[in-house]
Scaffold this motif. Structure first.
Motif, mmCIF file in Angstrom:
data_model
loop_
_atom_site.group_PDB
_atom_site.id
_atom_site.type_symbol
_atom_site.label_atom_id
_atom_site.label_comp_id
_atom_site.label_asym_id
_atom_site.label_seq_id
_atom_site.Cartn_x
_atom_site.Cartn_y
_atom_site.Cartn_z
ATOM 1 N N HIS A 5 -8.633 12.176 -5.791
ATOM 2 C CA HIS A 5 -8.814 12.895 -4.523
ATOM 3 C C HIS A 5 -7.582 13.750 -4.210
ATOM 4 O O HIS A 5 -7.711 14.884 -3.729
ATOM 5 N N THR B 294 -7.878 17.855 -3.819
ATOM 6 C CA THR B 294 -7.662 18.458 -2.499
ATOM 7 C C THR B 294 -6.276 19.064 -2.331
ATOM 8 O O THR B 294 -6.063 19.860 -1.414
ATOM 9 N N ALA C 272 -3.762 17.342 -1.392
ATOM 10 C CA ALA C 272 -3.098 16.607 -0.313
ATOM 11 C C ALA C 272 -1.797 15.985 -0.817
ATOM 12 O O ALA C 272 -1.701 15.565 -1.974
ATOM 13 N N VAL D 156 -2.625 10.539 0.217
ATOM 14 C CA VAL D 156 -4.000 10.069 0.430
ATOM 15 C C VAL D 156 -3.942 8.568 0.679
ATOM 16 O O VAL D 156 -3.477 7.807 -0.183
ATOM 17 N N ARG E 40 0.020 17.138 5.461
ATOM 18 C CA ARG E 40 -1.108 17.278 4.532
ATOM 19 C C ARG E 40 -1.512 15.881 4.055
ATOM 20 O O ARG E 40 -1.245 15.477 2.937
ATOM 21 N N GLU F 99 -4.616 12.801 3.946
ATOM 22 C CA GLU F 99 -6.048 12.527 3.995
ATOM 23 C C GLU F 99 -6.273 11.054 3.710
ATOM 24 O O GLU F 99 -5.334 10.318 3.369
ATOM 25 N N SER F 100 -7.515 10.628 3.856
ATOM 26 C CA SER F 100 -7.861 9.242 3.541
ATOM 27 C C SER F 100 -9.270 9.187 2.973
ATOM 28 O O SER F 100 -10.098 10.059 3.258
#
Length: 315
Positions: free
Chosen positions: A99, A103, A105, A108, A178, A180-181
Motif C-alpha cells: 500500500h 500510494t 504514503a 501506513v 502523508r 494512511e491506514s
C-alpha cells in the motif's frame, strides 16, 4: 523483542518465506530480556536464507526506544514494525508495504477491526488515541498503531531524535502528514502475556503530552487565569457585602477553602513545570536513549559479521 525465545523462531521463518520484489531483510532488536532470546536469534541469523541483523540492547529501554534502534540498522527503502508475539501476521506486513508503494504514503498504519488484546490493553490503546487526538497534530479519530510501515526517508528524520523518552507517532507527525491506514488482521498472542503495564502506559501518555505538545502548559495557564478571575469576582462580591453590611459571617472555613483552591492550583502548575524541566535536564545531560552492546549481521549465505565497537550509543 523482550523475552521472545519461544516465539521469535516461527516469526522469522514466516518472514523469510515472504516474496518481496527486490528482496528484504530482518532486523531483530533484543531489548534486554532475561531469557535466551539472544542465543536463539544468533542461531537464526546463521541459518536464515535472507540477511539478518541482530542488535542486543545492554538493558531494557522500552518498545519505542527499541524500534528506533531497529530503524537505525535497517537498510531497506521501507521498514515495517512487527511485535515479537505473532499478533501481527507477516502477510499483513507485506500488505502495508504494498500500500505504501502504491500510494506513495510516508507512513501506513495497520488498523484493527477486531483486536485480540486484553480488556486492559484495549482500553489503554483507546485512551492513548484519545489523548493523541488532543495533543498531536493528527486527523481526529485516526488510529495510531504500533504496526506501521515507514519509508526510509521518514525513518532517517525520526531517528535523529536524541531524547530519552521518544514517542514514535509524535515524531512521525512532526515530519509528515502523508499518512494512511488499512484494515489488517490481528491474531491472538501465541505465548505469554503482554508486557504493557499501567506504569508503561502512563509513561507513554506522558511522552505524548509532554514531549510533543504544549497543551498541558496551556491548560495550566488557563486554569490559573480562571481561578484568578473567580478570586477577583469573589473579592468584589465580599467587598460589596461588607459595604452594605449583609451576607453570612466570614469565618475560618471559607478562608481555608479559598486557601486550598489557590494552593492546589499552584501545585498543579509547579508539577507540570517541574516535569518539563526534569525531561529537559535528562536530555541536556545526555541520558542515552539506548545502548547497543553488539551488532551481528548476516548475508543470508551463512556468513556472519560481528561488530562489538558499533555501540550506537545514541545521545
Amino acid at each position: 523483542m523482550y523475552n521472545a525465545a519461544a516465539t521469535i523462531g516461527a516469526l522469522v521463518h514466516e518472514i523469510e518465506q515472504l516474496h518481496v520484489d527486490g528482496g528484504h531483510e530482518i532486523v531483530l532488536v533484543n531489548d534486554g530480556g532475561m531469557d535466551d532470546t539472544l542465543a536463539v536469534c544468533r542461531q537464526l541469523a546463521r541459518t536464515a536464507r535472507i540477511p539478518v541483523t541482530v542488535v542486543d540492547h545492554a538493558r531494557n529501554f522500552g518498545e519505542h526506544n527499541a524500534v528506533l534502534t531497529g530503524w537505525r540498522h535497517a537498510r531497506g527503502a521501507h521498514i515495517v514494525n512487527l511485535d515479537d508475539d505473532g499478533q501481527n501476521p507477516p502477510r499483513e506486513a507485506l500488505r502495508l508495504w504494498q500500500h505504501a508503494k502504491a500510494t506513495g504514503a510516508d507512513v501506513v498504519f495497520g488498523h484493527y477491526e477486531t483486536k485480540q488484546h486484553s480488556v486492559f490493553r484495549n482500553f489503554g490503546s483507546w485512551l492513548t488515541n484519545r489523548v493523541t487526538d488532543w495533543a498531536l497534530d493528527k486527523p481526529p479519530g485516526f488510529y495510531l498503531s504500533s504496526f506501521r510501515c515507514v519509508n526510509a526517508f521518514i525513518a532517517q528524520q525520526v531517528v535523529a531524535y536524541a531524547g530519552p523518552y521518544p514517542y514514535i507517532d509524535g515524531l512521525l507527525l512532526q515530519v509528515t502528514q502523508r499518512i494512511e491506514s488499512i484494515v489488517v488482521a490481528h491474531e491472538p498472542r501465541r505465548l505469554g502475556a503482554s508486557g504493557y503495564t499501567l506504569r508503561r502506559l502512563l509513561r507513554l501518555w506522558l511522552s505524548a503530552w509532554l514531549n510533543f505538545s504544549l497543551l498541558p502548559l496551556r491548560l495550566a495557564t488557563f486554569a490559573g487565569l480562571a481561578t484568578a478571575g473567580l478570586g477577583l469576582v469573589a473579592f468584589v462580591v465580599v467587598l460589596w457585602l461588607w459595604f452594605v453590611n449583609r451576607g453570612p459571617a466570614y469565618g475560618f472555613g471559607w478562608l481555608m477553602s479559598a486557601f486550598l483552591v489557590f494552593s492546589g492550583t499552584q501545585l498543579v502548575m509547579l508539577g507540570l513545570i517541574g516535569e518539563y524541566l526534569g525531561r529537559m535536564f535528562l536530555t541536556v545531560n545526555q541520558r542515552p536513549q539506548a545502548v547497543v552492546r553488539e551488532v551481528l549481521r548476516t548475508t543470508g549465505h551463512g556468513q556472519t559479521r560481528t561488530n562489538t565497537d558499533d555501540t550506537d550509543e545514541h545521545r
